[in-house]
Design an enzyme around this catalytic site. Structure first.
Site, PDB file in Angstrom:
ATOM      1  N   TYR A 156     -12.220   0.654  -5.895  1.00 42.00           N
ATOM      2  CA  TYR A 156     -11.774  -0.566  -6.576  1.00 42.00           C
ATOM      3  C   TYR A 156     -12.889  -1.608  -6.670  1.00 42.00           C
ATOM      4  CZ  TYR A 156      -6.963   0.945  -6.749  1.00 42.00           C
ATOM      5  OH  TYR A 156      -5.813   1.633  -7.040  1.00 42.00           O
TER       6      TYR A 156
ATOM      7  N   ASN B 125      -9.924 -14.363   3.236  1.00 42.58           N
ATOM      8  CA  ASN B 125      -8.685 -13.590   3.094  1.00 42.58           C
ATOM      9  C   ASN B 125      -7.607 -14.081   4.057  1.00 42.58           C
ATOM     10  OD1 ASN B 125      -9.409 -12.060   0.960  1.00 42.58           O
ATOM     11  ND2 ASN B 125      -9.648 -10.131   2.072  1.00 42.58           N
TER      12      ASN B 125
ATOM     13  N   THR C 163      -8.308  -0.129   8.694  1.00 40.86           N
ATOM     14  CA  THR C 163      -8.038  -0.437  10.102  1.00 40.86           C
ATOM     15  C   THR C 163      -8.072   0.866  10.897  1.00 40.86           C
ATOM     16  OG1 THR C 163      -6.631  -2.257   9.393  1.00 40.86           O
ATOM     17  CG2 THR C 163      -6.350  -1.510  11.660  1.00 40.86           C
TER      18      THR C 163
ATOM     19  N   CYS D 201      -6.217  -5.263   1.764  1.00 44.61           N
ATOM     20  CA  CYS D 201      -7.157  -6.080   2.543  1.00 44.61           C
ATOM     21  C   CYS D 201      -6.578  -7.176   3.419  1.00 44.61           C
ATOM     22  CB  CYS D 201      -8.202  -6.648   1.597  1.00 44.61           C
ATOM     23  SG  CYS D 201      -9.230  -5.333   0.919  1.00 44.61           S
ATOM     24  N   PHE D 202      -5.547  -7.882   2.970  1.00 51.46           N
ATOM     25  CA  PHE D 202      -5.115  -9.055   3.746  1.00 51.46           C
ATOM     26  C   PHE D 202      -4.818  -8.682   5.211  1.00 51.46           C
ATOM     27  CE2 PHE D 202      -3.518 -12.259   0.302  1.00 51.46           C
ATOM     28  CZ  PHE D 202      -4.835 -12.506  -0.032  1.00 51.46           C
TER      29      PHE D 202
ATOM     30  N   THR E 158     -13.236   0.500   4.489  1.00 49.32           N
ATOM     31  CA  THR E 158     -13.335   0.129   5.912  1.00 49.32           C
ATOM     32  C   THR E 158     -11.920  -0.162   6.438  1.00 49.32           C
ATOM     33  OG1 THR E 158     -13.720  -2.155   5.172  1.00 49.32           O
ATOM     34  CG2 THR E 158     -15.651  -0.856   5.744  1.00 49.32           C
TER      35      THR E 158
ATOM     36  N   LEU F 154     -13.288 -10.417  -5.408  1.00 47.18           N
ATOM     37  CA  LEU F 154     -12.403 -10.168  -6.560  1.00 47.18           C
ATOM     38  C   LEU F 154     -10.991  -9.838  -6.095  1.00 47.18           C
ATOM     39  CD1 LEU F 154     -11.602  -6.906  -7.041  1.00 47.18           C
ATOM     40  CD2 LEU F 154     -13.975  -6.773  -7.663  1.00 47.18           C
ATOM     41  N   ALA F 155     -10.033 -10.171  -6.941  1.00 43.96           N
ATOM     42  CA  ALA F 155      -8.646  -9.779  -6.674  1.00 43.96           C
ATOM     43  C   ALA F 155      -8.269  -8.698  -7.680  1.00 43.96           C
ATOM     44  CB  ALA F 155      -7.719 -10.983  -6.797  1.00 43.96           C
TER      45      ALA F 155
HETATM   46  P1  NAD Z   1     -11.686   2.412  -2.096  1.00 48.12           P
HETATM   47  O1  NAD Z   1     -11.040   3.254  -1.078  1.00 48.12           O
HETATM   48  O2  NAD Z   1     -11.044   2.176  -3.408  1.00 48.12           O
HETATM   49  O3  NAD Z   1     -13.150   2.983  -2.396  1.00 48.12           O
HETATM   50  C1  NAD Z   1     -14.038   3.387  -1.407  1.00 48.12           C
HETATM   51  C2  NAD Z   1     -14.742   4.646  -1.888  1.00 48.12           C
HETATM   52  O4  NAD Z   1     -15.804   4.978  -0.990  1.00 48.12           O
HETATM   53  C3  NAD Z   1     -13.843   5.875  -1.961  1.00 48.12           C
HETATM   54  O5  NAD Z   1     -13.840   6.379  -3.283  1.00 48.12           O
HETATM   55  C4  NAD Z   1     -14.481   6.872  -0.972  1.00 48.12           C
HETATM   56  O6  NAD Z   1     -14.385   8.219  -1.406  1.00 48.12           O
HETATM   57  C5  NAD Z   1     -15.913   6.401  -0.965  1.00 48.12           C
HETATM   58  N1  NAD Z   1     -16.676   6.792   0.220  1.00 48.12           N
HETATM   59  C6  NAD Z   1     -16.306   6.707   1.515  1.00 48.12           C
HETATM   60  N2  NAD Z   1     -17.319   7.123   2.302  1.00 48.12           N
HETATM   61  C7  NAD Z   1     -18.329   7.484   1.496  1.00 48.12           C
HETATM   62  C8  NAD Z   1     -19.643   7.977   1.722  1.00 48.12           C
HETATM   63  N3  NAD Z   1     -20.117   8.144   2.951  1.00 48.12           N
HETATM   64  N4  NAD Z   1     -20.418   8.255   0.647  1.00 48.12           N
HETATM   65  C9  NAD Z   1     -19.963   8.059  -0.614  1.00 48.12           C
HETATM   66  N5  NAD Z   1     -18.726   7.575  -0.896  1.00 48.12           N
HETATM   67  C10 NAD Z   1     -17.927   7.282   0.152  1.00 48.12           C
HETATM   68  O7  NAD Z   1     -11.975   1.010  -1.371  1.00 48.12           O
HETATM   69  P2  NAD Z   1     -12.122  -0.421  -2.074  1.00 48.12           P
HETATM   70  O8  NAD Z   1     -10.780  -1.007  -2.319  1.00 48.12           O
HETATM   71  O9  NAD Z   1     -13.111  -0.327  -3.163  1.00 48.12           O
HETATM   72  O10 NAD Z   1     -12.738  -1.257  -0.864  1.00 48.12           O
HETATM   73  C11 NAD Z   1     -14.070  -1.048  -0.450  1.00 48.12           C
HETATM   74  C12 NAD Z   1     -14.463  -2.181   0.475  1.00 48.12           C
HETATM   75  O11 NAD Z   1     -14.437  -3.414  -0.249  1.00 48.12           O
HETATM   76  C13 NAD Z   1     -13.542  -2.385   1.677  1.00 48.12           C
HETATM   77  O12 NAD Z   1     -14.319  -2.789   2.773  1.00 48.12           O
HETATM   78  C14 NAD Z   1     -12.631  -3.523   1.233  1.00 48.12           C
HETATM   79  O13 NAD Z   1     -12.169  -4.271   2.327  1.00 48.12           O
HETATM   80  C15 NAD Z   1     -13.560  -4.359   0.386  1.00 48.12           C
HETATM   81  N6  NAD Z   1     -12.906  -5.139  -0.671  1.00 48.12           N
HETATM   82  C16 NAD Z   1     -11.924  -4.591  -1.438  1.00 48.12           C
HETATM   83  C17 NAD Z   1     -11.353  -5.333  -2.471  1.00 48.12           C
HETATM   84  C18 NAD Z   1     -10.251  -4.769  -3.343  1.00 48.12           C
HETATM   85  O14 NAD Z   1      -9.746  -5.514  -4.180  1.00 48.12           O
HETATM   86  N7  NAD Z   1      -9.853  -3.529  -3.225  1.00 48.12           N
HETATM   87  C19 NAD Z   1     -11.811  -6.626  -2.729  1.00 48.12           C
HETATM   88  C20 NAD Z   1     -12.832  -7.142  -1.928  1.00 48.12           C
HETATM   89  C21 NAD Z   1     -13.372  -6.386  -0.912  1.00 48.12           C
HETATM   90  C1  UGA Z   2      -7.195 -10.522  -2.202  1.00 47.19           C
HETATM   91  C2  UGA Z   2      -7.984 -11.820  -2.402  1.00 47.19           C
HETATM   92  O1  UGA Z   2      -7.274 -12.667  -3.307  1.00 47.19           O
HETATM   93  C3  UGA Z   2      -9.379 -11.519  -2.970  1.00 47.19           C
HETATM   94  O2  UGA Z   2     -10.140 -12.717  -3.042  1.00 47.19           O
HETATM   95  C4  UGA Z   2     -10.075 -10.519  -2.045  1.00 47.19           C
HETATM   96  O3  UGA Z   2     -11.349 -10.162  -2.559  1.00 47.19           O
HETATM   97  C5  UGA Z   2      -9.228  -9.271  -1.916  1.00 47.19           C
HETATM   98  O4  UGA Z   2      -7.921  -9.637  -1.389  1.00 47.19           O
HETATM   99  C6  UGA Z   2      -9.796  -8.266  -0.962  1.00 47.19           C
HETATM  100  O5  UGA Z   2     -10.570  -8.597  -0.089  1.00 47.19           O
HETATM  101  O6  UGA Z   2      -9.365  -7.115  -1.118  1.00 47.19           O
HETATM  102  P1  UGA Z   2      -5.813  -8.908  -3.779  1.00 47.19           P
HETATM  103  O7  UGA Z   2      -5.289  -8.373  -2.489  1.00 47.19           O
HETATM  104  O8  UGA Z   2      -6.347  -7.960  -4.763  1.00 47.19           O
HETATM  105  O9  UGA Z   2      -6.982  -9.960  -3.485  1.00 47.19           O
HETATM  106  O10 UGA Z   2      -4.668  -9.753  -4.521  1.00 47.19           O
HETATM  107  P2  UGA Z   2      -4.037 -11.199  -4.295  1.00 47.19           P
HETATM  108  O11 UGA Z   2      -3.868 -11.814  -5.614  1.00 47.19           O
HETATM  109  O12 UGA Z   2      -4.757 -11.982  -3.275  1.00 47.19           O
HETATM  110  O13 UGA Z   2      -2.586 -10.848  -3.765  1.00 47.19           O
HETATM  111  C7  UGA Z   2      -2.396 -10.278  -2.464  1.00 47.19           C
HETATM  112  C8  UGA Z   2      -0.914 -10.169  -2.185  1.00 47.19           C
HETATM  113  O14 UGA Z   2      -0.331 -11.455  -1.998  1.00 47.19           O
HETATM  114  C9  UGA Z   2      -0.111  -9.515  -3.314  1.00 47.19           C
HETATM  115  O15 UGA Z   2       0.866  -8.670  -2.762  1.00 47.19           O
HETATM  116  C10 UGA Z   2       0.515 -10.697  -4.022  1.00 47.19           C
HETATM  117  O16 UGA Z   2       1.669 -10.356  -4.731  1.00 47.19           O
HETATM  118  C11 UGA Z   2       0.801 -11.608  -2.846  1.00 47.19           C
HETATM  119  N1  UGA Z   2       0.925 -13.037  -3.191  1.00 47.19           N
HETATM  120  C12 UGA Z   2      -0.104 -13.699  -3.772  1.00 47.19           C
HETATM  121  C13 UGA Z   2       2.096 -13.715  -2.887  1.00 47.19           C
HETATM  122  O17 UGA Z   2       3.049 -13.134  -2.343  1.00 47.19           O
HETATM  123  N2  UGA Z   2       2.191 -15.044  -3.201  1.00 47.19           N
HETATM  124  C14 UGA Z   2       1.173 -15.734  -3.777  1.00 47.19           C
HETATM  125  O18 UGA Z   2       1.327 -16.954  -4.018  1.00 47.19           O
HETATM  126  C15 UGA Z   2      -0.001 -15.030  -4.075  1.00 47.19           C
END
Ligand code: NAD
Ligand code: UGA
Length: 464
Positions: free
Chosen positions: A17, A226, A96, A278-279, A94, A165-166
């Site tokens: 993502y 977060n 839990t 993530c939260f 990453t 990003l969200a």
């Molecule tokens: P994700 O699970 O969607 O993607 C992670 C990818 O890494 C997977 O496709 C996995 O196959 C790959 N991977 C794992 N180990 C690997 C390796 N050794 N070599 C190559 N590929 C490998 O996870 P994500 O949602 O993209 O989140 C990634 C990180 O970003 C996390 O630490 C998360 O907390 C953080 N983050 C996520 C979001 C979000 O909106 N999802 C937003 C901000 C930060």
């Molecule tokens: C959240 C943060 O907003 C991002 O800044 C961060 O990068 C990301 O986590 C991350 O580290 O993964 P995300 O989880 O994608 O983004 O979406 P949010 O819009 O934050 O919503 C999180 C949850 O809270 C959802 O289930 C949403 O429906 C809920 N929510 C949000 C509420 O119940 N009430 C609100 O007022 C807002």
């Protein structure tokens, strides 16, 4: 190292993502760079090369198509990618930890650690490593130490650059972020590395939005951002419980307090509970960090945010059960929305999963409807086999149902023909609006028993 055609080669390890959309944005905004995204998952990399991307995000396909094959490439060849690149972004998962020391709270660093080993093995030139995954404080320093042990005399600088990003708004957030945070060692080489990363983002983001700090502040800021966002949701959700007792309206309370500029009006939507990958993970990571340093009161303060969230989801199901005469066994309940929020297919930690499990414990007949998340829902709930029904079409899902429960705030649910749905349902027909997105008065007039979150229910008879 970069071919003549490109000024620099950038690599991202992890095509999820964060990795996919982020690198697509960099490739789109910086045609002078060659951007490669690698992953261990063959399936994911194959999907990134088609129009059926592994994740749904509005605007993502168009963005990917604008540069795929030109300066954006997807591959499973991690070693080749490492060798060819001078800057390596890491966005592996990453989650839990579920076992051993810190289980249930600390981050599982096994995927992260593997990338460090891959980089050590495959590198034959100096690199800047950019930490994009969300990690415990001091991970950047630890990684730098590990990498500095190489026997090839190579220099690695590790820079923290957390992603904010969200999901659902990823492309907008990447194009116009509130800020980009880049943390490095405050040494000459650290600052030089940091500036190189600043210069990448400066291709489209104003310099005023590019903020720098040391590595620890950067790593901690991500966990704190977060946790603060989640804290607002748990705060308003806790107040929604009180509103239900005193006949106050949580929407009115949120509106009244949100008008105070010091409080602000964002993230005050009461809901069935926050979800997403993530939260919860990041709060628990913060809790673990505090506990590690003996800050037990601080840890307990933040942990309560997760407890209130669990309470809110449980309360939602308890309210369903209570309103429906304390039995939902064999009753058809249509869940509208399974994704953890609107505009995504992501179902990680979705409140809908917990709601469904609790309804199944009561032996309800659950039907799940969602425009994008049915595939993931089936995976999450495979233990129930055919006991759960899946219907993308909400009208079919609601047909013959005793209740509809809105769990995800998809826009489409606001404009359904609720008269038609009412006619097709068992009576009394209940609506539990876990997102407060519907016109409750209108539904009541149609004949529904309406149960919002944190607002007085609208009922035609008193269920006692
Ligand atoms: P994700 O699970 O969607 O993607 C992670 C990818 O890494 C997977 O496709 C996995 O196959 C790959 N991977 C794992 N180990 C690997 C390796 N050794 N070599 C190559 N590929 C490998 O996870 P994500 O949602 O993209 O989140 C990634 C990180 O970003 C996390 O630490 C998360 O907390 C953080 N983050 C996520 C979001 C979000 O909106 N999802 C937003 C901000 C930060
Ligand atoms: C959240 C943060 O907003 C991002 O800044 C961060 O990068 C990301 O986590 C991350 O580290 O993964 P995300 O989880 O994608 O983004 O979406 P949010 O819009 O934050 O919503 C999180 C949850 O809270 C959802 O289930 C949403 O429906 C809920 N929510 C949000 C509420 O119940 N009430 C609100 O007022 C807002």
């Amino acid at each position: 190292m970069a071919s003549k055609k490109f000024k620099k080669n950038l690599l991202c390890i992890g095509a999820g993502y964060v990795g996919g959309p982020t690198m697509a944005m960099i490739a789109h905004k910086c045609p002078q760079y060659k951007v490669t995204v690698v992953d261990v998952s063959n399936e994911k990399i194959a999907a990134w090369q088609t129009d059926n991307l592994p994740i749904y995000e509005p605007g993502l396909l168009e963005l990917v198509k604008s540069c795929r094959g030109k300066n954006l490439f997807f591959s499973t060849d991690v070693d080749k990618g490492i060798k060819e690149s001078e800057i390596i972004f890491i966005s592996v998962n990453t989650p839990t930890k579920t076992f051993g020391e810190g289980a249930g709270k600390s981050a599982d660093l096994q995927y992260w650690e593997k990338t460090a080993r891959d980089i050590l093995r495959a590198s034959d030139s100096d690199k800047i490593i950019v930490e994009r995954s969300t990690l415990p404080v001091k991970t950047a320093i630890a990684m730098e130490r590990i990498l500095s042990l190489n026997e090839k005399g190579l220099n690695f600088e590790v820079v923290s650059n957390p992603e904010f990003l969200a999901e659902g708004t990823a492309i907008k957030d990447l194009e116009k972020p509130d800020r980009v945070l880049i943390g490095s060692k405050e040494t000459e080489s650290g600052i030089k590395a940091r500036n190189k990363i600043v210069n990448i983002y400066a291709n489209w983001i104003p310099r005023t939005h590019l903020i720098t700090s040391n590595q620890m502040s950067s790593e901690l800021s991500k966990l704190v951002a977060n946790s603060f966002l989640a804290q607002r949701i748990s705060s308003i959700n806790s107040i929604s419980a009180l509103c239900e007792k005193v006949d106050a309206d949580v929407n009115e309370v949120a509106n009244a307090i949100g008008k105070d500029k010091r409080i602000g009006d964002k993230f005050l939507n009461a809901s069935v509970g926050f979800g997403g990958s993530c939260f919860k993970k990041d709060i628990l990571n913060l809790v673990y960090l505090c506990e590690t340093f003996g800050l037990y009161e601080v840890a307990a303060y933040w942990e309560n945010i997760v407890k209130i969230n669990d309470y809110q989801t449980s309360r939602f199901v308890q309210n369903i059960n209570k309103a429906m005469f304390n039995t939902i066994t064999n009753k058809r309940i249509a869940i509208f929305g399974y994704a953890f929020k609107a505009n995504t297919s992501d179902t990680r930690e979705t409140a809908a999963l917990y709601v469904t499990r609790k309804l199944m414990t009561e032996r309800a007949h659950v039907v799940i409807s969602d425009p994008k998340a049915i595939k993931n829902a089936k995976k999450d709930l495979k233990e129930y086999g055919n006991d759960i029904e899946y219907q993308e079409d909400p009208y079919k899902a609601a047909k013959g149902a005793h209740a509809v429960a809105i769990v995800t705030e998809w826009d489409m649910y606001k404009t359904l023909d609720y008269e038609k749905i009412y006619r097709s349902m068992e009576k009394p027909a209940f609506i539990f609006d876990g997102r407060n997105i519907l016109d409750h008065e209108k539904l009541f007039k149609i004949g529904y028993e309406v149960h919002p979150i944190g607002r007085p229910p609208l009922v035609h008879f008193n269920e006692g």
